[in-house]
Design a protein around this motif. Structure first.
Motif, PDB file in Angstrom:
ATOM      1  N   ILE A 231       0.866  -1.169   0.000  1.00 20.63           N
ATOM      2  CA  ILE A 231       0.000   0.000   0.000  1.00 20.63           C
ATOM      3  C   ILE A 231       0.914   1.234   0.000  1.00 20.63           C
ATOM      4  O   ILE A 231       1.649   1.456   0.963  1.00 20.63           O
ATOM      5  CB  ILE A 231      -0.926   0.015   1.247  1.00 20.63           C
ATOM      6  CG1 ILE A 231      -1.756  -1.268   1.343  1.00 20.63           C
ATOM      7  CG2 ILE A 231      -1.810   1.264   1.236  1.00 20.63           C
ATOM      8  CD1 ILE A 231      -2.764  -1.476   0.233  1.00 20.63           C
ATOM      9  N   PRO A 232       0.889   2.035  -1.069  1.00 17.63           N
ATOM     10  CA  PRO A 232       1.785   3.191  -1.145  1.00 17.63           C
ATOM     11  C   PRO A 232       1.295   4.357  -0.278  1.00 17.63           C
ATOM     12  O   PRO A 232       0.131   4.760  -0.361  1.00 17.63           O
ATOM     13  CB  PRO A 232       1.757   3.556  -2.635  1.00 17.63           C
ATOM     14  CG  PRO A 232       0.423   3.081  -3.117  1.00 17.63           C
ATOM     15  CD  PRO A 232       0.095   1.870  -2.295  1.00 17.63           C
ATOM     16  N   VAL A 233       2.183   4.858   0.566  1.00 16.99           N
ATOM     17  CA  VAL A 233       1.848   5.954   1.479  1.00 16.99           C
ATOM     18  C   VAL A 233       2.961   6.994   1.485  1.00 16.99           C
ATOM     19  O   VAL A 233       4.098   6.700   1.119  1.00 16.99           O
ATOM     20  CB  VAL A 233       1.596   5.430   2.913  1.00 16.99           C
ATOM     21  CG1 VAL A 233       0.428   4.450   2.949  1.00 16.99           C
ATOM     22  CG2 VAL A 233       2.834   4.790   3.507  1.00 16.99           C
TER      23      VAL A 233
ATOM     24  N   THR B 218       7.429   0.200  -2.811  1.00 16.14           N
ATOM     25  CA  THR B 218       6.746   0.259  -4.094  1.00 16.14           C
ATOM     26  C   THR B 218       6.942   1.641  -4.706  1.00 16.14           C
ATOM     27  O   THR B 218       7.101   2.625  -3.971  1.00 16.14           O
ATOM     28  CB  THR B 218       5.233  -0.042  -3.949  1.00 16.14           C
ATOM     29  OG1 THR B 218       4.608   0.088  -5.227  1.00 16.14           O
ATOM     30  CG2 THR B 218       4.545   0.877  -2.968  1.00 16.14           C
ATOM     31  N   ASP B 219       6.919   1.695  -6.026  1.00 15.50           N
ATOM     32  CA  ASP B 219       7.004   2.999  -6.681  1.00 15.50           C
ATOM     33  C   ASP B 219       5.627   3.500  -7.106  1.00 15.50           C
ATOM     34  O   ASP B 219       5.508   4.504  -7.810  1.00 15.50           O
ATOM     35  CB  ASP B 219       7.966   2.952  -7.872  1.00 15.50           C
ATOM     36  CG  ASP B 219       7.549   1.964  -8.949  1.00 15.50           C
ATOM     37  OD1 ASP B 219       6.509   1.304  -8.799  1.00 15.50           O
ATOM     38  OD2 ASP B 219       8.282   1.847  -9.946  1.00 15.50           O
TER      39      ASP B 219
ATOM     40  N   GLY C  98      -1.708   6.800  -2.320  1.00 15.03           N
ATOM     41  CA  GLY C  98      -3.134   7.053  -2.481  1.00 15.03           C
ATOM     42  C   GLY C  98      -3.730   6.467  -3.743  1.00 15.03           C
ATOM     43  O   GLY C  98      -4.905   6.664  -4.021  1.00 15.03           O
ATOM     44  N   SER C  99      -2.956   5.725  -4.509  1.00 16.70           N
ATOM     45  CA  SER C  99      -3.437   5.226  -5.807  1.00 16.70           C
ATOM     46  C   SER C  99      -4.162   3.888  -5.744  1.00 16.70           C
ATOM     47  O   SER C  99      -4.722   3.440  -6.744  1.00 16.70           O
ATOM     48  CB  SER C  99      -2.263   5.113  -6.783  1.00 16.70           C
ATOM     49  OG  SER C  99      -1.318   4.159  -6.333  1.00 16.70           O
ATOM     50  N   VAL C 100      -4.190   3.249  -4.578  1.00 15.36           N
ATOM     51  CA  VAL C 100      -4.827   1.928  -4.472  1.00 15.36           C
ATOM     52  C   VAL C 100      -6.339   2.094  -4.435  1.00 15.36           C
ATOM     53  O   VAL C 100      -6.879   2.890  -3.665  1.00 15.36           O
ATOM     54  CB  VAL C 100      -4.337   1.167  -3.223  1.00 15.36           C
ATOM     55  CG1 VAL C 100      -5.140  -0.097  -2.997  1.00 15.36           C
ATOM     56  CG2 VAL C 100      -2.861   0.834  -3.372  1.00 15.36           C
TER      57      VAL C 100
END
Length: 122
Positions: free
Chosen positions: A10-12, A60-61, A65-67
């Motif tokens: 999960i990108p944060v 992750t790159d 907020g993109s999930v």
């Protein structure tokens, strides 16, 4: 051969803020390790789940907020909604659909989650 989904990144933007958010809503903080100055790995698991999420630096790159479309299944959507609201989360009121009852929320970065209570069929 079994293929098991066990970890989802999960990108944060702020790892500590995200970790606080997820533990506040009931995820268990399983692991938090800084491997080096560019890599920090935080693993969190919802109670009763066989799949965890990971947050961190260098994980992750993907854009924070993109999930979209992450889904958790619970015994009671109403109870989940009350728990989220009690934790200060801006959750959507429970919606009943033919395929279950749902509440929705987003983490501080805008990653979006659905919480589903499966329908009870006789």
């Amino acid at each position: 051969m079994d293929w098991k989904i066990e970890l989802i990144a999960i990108p944060v933007t702020d790892v500590d803020r995200a970790k606080d958010f997820y533990t506040k809503i009931g995820f268990n903080a399983d692991h938090d390790h800084r491997v080096n100055e560019n890599l920090r790995f935080v693993q969190l698991t919802p109670a009763g789940s066989g799949c965890s999420i990971c947050l961190g630096e260098g994980i992750t790159d993907a854009e924070p907020g993109s999930v979209r479309g992450m889904q958790i299944v619970v015994a009671s959507a109403d109870e989940a909604y009350r728990q989220l609201v009690a934790a200060g989360v801006d959750a959507k009121p429970v919606e009943t659909l033919d395929w279950g009852k749902f509440t929705y929320f987003a983490d501080p970065d805008g990653n979006q989650w659905a919480v589903q209570e499966l329908p009870k069929y006789n």
